[in-house]
Design a protein around this motif. Structure first.
Motif, PDB file in Angstrom:
ATOM      1  N   VAL A  68       0.840  -1.201   0.000  1.00  0.00           N
ATOM      2  CA  VAL A  68       0.000   0.000   0.000  1.00  0.00           C
ATOM      3  C   VAL A  68       0.871   1.246   0.000  1.00  0.00           C
ATOM      4  O   VAL A  68       1.865   1.320   0.734  1.00  0.00           O
ATOM      5  N   ALA A  69       0.493   2.224  -0.788  1.00  0.00           N
ATOM      6  CA  ALA A  69       1.103   3.552  -0.724  1.00  0.00           C
ATOM      7  C   ALA A  69       0.137   4.481  -0.010  1.00  0.00           C
ATOM      8  O   ALA A  69      -1.053   4.526  -0.347  1.00  0.00           O
ATOM      9  N   SER A  70       0.624   5.201   0.977  1.00  0.00           N
ATOM     10  CA  SER A  70      -0.194   6.176   1.688  1.00  0.00           C
ATOM     11  C   SER A  70       0.416   7.556   1.467  1.00  0.00           C
ATOM     12  O   SER A  70       1.132   7.773   0.480  1.00  0.00           O
ATOM     13  N   TYR A  71       0.161   8.486   2.357  1.00  0.00           N
ATOM     14  CA  TYR A  71       0.701   9.835   2.200  1.00  0.00           C
ATOM     15  C   TYR A  71       0.953  10.451   3.564  1.00  0.00           C
ATOM     16  O   TYR A  71       0.426   9.997   4.581  1.00  0.00           O
ATOM     17  N   GLU A  72       1.785  11.474   3.583  1.00  0.00           N
ATOM     18  CA  GLU A  72       2.043  12.256   4.783  1.00  0.00           C
ATOM     19  C   GLU A  72       1.270  13.567   4.637  1.00  0.00           C
ATOM     20  O   GLU A  72       1.588  14.376   3.779  1.00  0.00           O
ATOM     21  N   TRP A  95       4.380   2.269   1.598  1.00  0.00           N
ATOM     22  CA  TRP A  95       5.204   3.203   0.842  1.00  0.00           C
ATOM     23  C   TRP A  95       4.644   4.607   1.010  1.00  0.00           C
ATOM     24  O   TRP A  95       3.436   4.809   1.046  1.00  0.00           O
ATOM     25  N   LEU A  96       5.553   5.590   1.103  1.00  0.00           N
ATOM     26  CA  LEU A  96       5.165   6.983   1.284  1.00  0.00           C
ATOM     27  C   LEU A  96       5.804   7.842   0.197  1.00  0.00           C
ATOM     28  O   LEU A  96       6.901   7.529  -0.278  1.00  0.00           O
ATOM     29  N   PRO A  97       5.144   8.924  -0.207  1.00  0.00           N
ATOM     30  CA  PRO A  97       5.707   9.781  -1.251  1.00  0.00           C
ATOM     31  C   PRO A  97       7.081  10.321  -0.857  1.00  0.00           C
ATOM     32  O   PRO A  97       7.288  10.743   0.282  1.00  0.00           O
ATOM     33  N   ALA A  98       7.993  10.299  -1.786  1.00  0.00           N
ATOM     34  CA  ALA A  98       9.355  10.747  -1.504  1.00  0.00           C
ATOM     35  C   ALA A  98       9.417  12.239  -1.204  1.00  0.00           C
ATOM     36  O   ALA A  98      10.338  12.697  -0.531  1.00  0.00           O
ATOM     37  N   VAL A  99       8.432  12.990  -1.674  1.00  0.00           N
ATOM     38  CA  VAL A  99       8.472  14.436  -1.466  1.00  0.00           C
ATOM     39  C   VAL A  99       8.292  14.791   0.003  1.00  0.00           C
ATOM     40  O   VAL A  99       8.793  15.802   0.474  1.00  0.00           O
ATOM     41  N   LEU A 115       9.930   3.094   0.836  1.00  0.00           N
ATOM     42  CA  LEU A 115       9.441   2.192   1.864  1.00  0.00           C
ATOM     43  C   LEU A 115       9.602   2.878   3.205  1.00  0.00           C
ATOM     44  O   LEU A 115      10.596   3.578   3.433  1.00  0.00           O
ATOM     45  N   GLU A 116       8.635   2.702   4.086  1.00  0.00           N
ATOM     46  CA  GLU A 116       8.626   3.458   5.343  1.00  0.00           C
ATOM     47  C   GLU A 116       9.944   3.348   6.103  1.00  0.00           C
ATOM     48  O   GLU A 116      10.408   4.315   6.700  1.00  0.00           O
ATOM     49  N   SER A 117      10.573   2.185   6.053  1.00  0.00           N
ATOM     50  CA  SER A 117      11.803   1.973   6.822  1.00  0.00           C
ATOM     51  C   SER A 117      13.066   2.333   6.045  1.00  0.00           C
ATOM     52  O   SER A 117      14.172   2.184   6.558  1.00  0.00           O
ATOM     53  N   GLU A 118      12.909   2.817   4.816  1.00  0.00           N
ATOM     54  CA  GLU A 118      14.055   3.151   3.979  1.00  0.00           C
ATOM     55  C   GLU A 118      13.924   4.562   3.427  1.00  0.00           C
ATOM     56  O   GLU A 118      12.875   5.168   3.501  1.00  0.00           O
ATOM     57  N   GLY A 119      15.012   5.068   2.869  1.00  0.00           N
ATOM     58  CA  GLY A 119      14.968   6.423   2.349  1.00  0.00           C
ATOM     59  C   GLY A 119      15.120   6.529   0.852  1.00  0.00           C
ATOM     60  O   GLY A 119      15.195   7.626   0.313  1.00  0.00           O
ATOM     61  N   ILE A 125       7.971  -0.187  -8.404  1.00  0.00           N
ATOM     62  CA  ILE A 125       7.464  -0.992  -7.299  1.00  0.00           C
ATOM     63  C   ILE A 125       6.111  -1.577  -7.682  1.00  0.00           C
ATOM     64  O   ILE A 125       5.424  -1.062  -8.564  1.00  0.00           O
ATOM     65  N   CYS A 126       5.741  -2.647  -7.016  1.00  0.00           N
ATOM     66  CA  CYS A 126       4.457  -3.302  -7.262  1.00  0.00           C
ATOM     67  C   CYS A 126       3.519  -2.992  -6.099  1.00  0.00           C
ATOM     68  O   CYS A 126       3.753  -3.447  -4.972  1.00  0.00           O
ATOM     69  N   LEU A 127       2.501  -2.235  -6.368  1.00  0.00           N
ATOM     70  CA  LEU A 127       1.539  -1.834  -5.353  1.00  0.00           C
ATOM     71  C   LEU A 127       0.174  -2.444  -5.641  1.00  0.00           C
ATOM     72  O   LEU A 127      -0.208  -2.613  -6.805  1.00  0.00           O
ATOM     73  N   ASP A 128      -0.558  -2.732  -4.568  1.00  0.00           N
ATOM     74  CA  ASP A 128      -1.944  -3.170  -4.702  1.00  0.00           C
ATOM     75  C   ASP A 128      -2.908  -1.995  -4.657  1.00  0.00           C
ATOM     76  O   ASP A 128      -3.915  -1.972  -5.376  1.00  0.00           O
ATOM     77  N   ALA A 129      -2.628  -1.036  -3.781  1.00  0.00           N
ATOM     78  CA  ALA A 129      -3.543   0.086  -3.588  1.00  0.00           C
ATOM     79  C   ALA A 129      -2.767   1.324  -3.188  1.00  0.00           C
ATOM     80  O   ALA A 129      -1.682   1.244  -2.611  1.00  0.00           O
ATOM     81  N   MET A 130      -3.352   2.478  -3.486  1.00  0.00           N
ATOM     82  CA  MET A 130      -2.755   3.756  -3.102  1.00  0.00           C
ATOM     83  C   MET A 130      -3.825   4.631  -2.468  1.00  0.00           C
ATOM     84  O   MET A 130      -4.925   4.775  -3.011  1.00  0.00           O
TER      85      MET A 130
END
Length: 218
Positions: A68-72, A95-99, A115-119, A125-130
């Motif tokens: 899943v990709a979310s947002y801040e 996953w979170l937006p790099a911005v 990825l939340e734990s990486e920079g 990337i393969c996502l199911d939902a955003m």
């Protein structure tokens, strides 16, 4: 069968799949206003969104979405920080937006998700939902964003590795509006689902409102 195809078929056979939320007819007639004017009216600070978290989790579980990709969130976007923590705790690939909280015009900011734990920011990337923030979303899935087109460009790139990506717009119920309020441009990407604190529904299949004018409120 792809996730997107499965969702469409399931809707044809299961009328209880959505949570029967409907677009809201609200106080100020805004049909014909430009996107810029709509943004000006709607850029007010929103509070945290704990009430919406169970609805989003319900939909993600229903879709079987693991990556899943979310947002801040910005101050005028629905706050999903608590939800993001929950997704991480539930071992979702988040996953979170790099911005992040970068400054500058959105059209000049780099595309990518980390990825939340990486920079490291990536698009392959393969996502199911955003999950997408919005100032408002209409019943057809037209989304009023910040105006820089960042998500439109990022989604187009992500489709190369995630062709069945399901897009979920997150707004308070008063920002889920009838069709025709938000102008749609050729490059605009529509969302597949909308989630509010009251439930979720597939866009384009939402029960129509009796409101004839198309309205929105600040």
């Amino acid at each position: 069968m792809s996730l997107r195809t499965w969702c469409a078929l399931a809707l044809c056979h299961n009328d209880t799949m959505d949570r029967r939320i409907s677009p809201t007819p609200l106080s100020n007639n805004t049909r014909g206003l430009s996107k810029a004017e709509l943004r000006r009216r709607l850029r007010v600070q929103l509070g945290t969104g704990p009430a919406i978290s169970p609805r989003i989790l319900d939909l993600l579980d229903h879709l079987g979405a693991a990556a899943v990709a979310s947002y801040e969130p910005l101050p005028h976007e629905l706050n999903v920080t608590v939800l993001n923590d929950t997704l991480a705790e539930r071992s979702h690939s988040l996953w979170l937006p790099a911005v992040g909280h970068a400054t500058g015009p959105l059209q000049n900011l780099p595309l990518g998700f980390r990825l939340e734990s990486e920079g490291v920011a990536r698009l392959d990337i393969c996502l199911d939902a955003m999950l997408l923030p919005a100032l408002a979303i209409d019943a057809d899935g037209v989304r009023l964003g910040q105006g820089g087109g960042w998500y439109d460009r990022a989604i187009a790139a992500l489709r190369l590795t995630s062709p069945d990506l399901v897009l979920i717009g997150c707004v308070p119920s008063q920002r889920f509006v009838v069709s025709g309020v938000i102008p749609r441009e050729d490059h605009d990407v529509t969302v597949d689902y909308v989630v509010t604190e009251h439930g979720w529904a597939r866009c384009g299949l939402v029960p129509s409102s009796d409101n004839p004018q198309g309205q929105i409120s600040s």
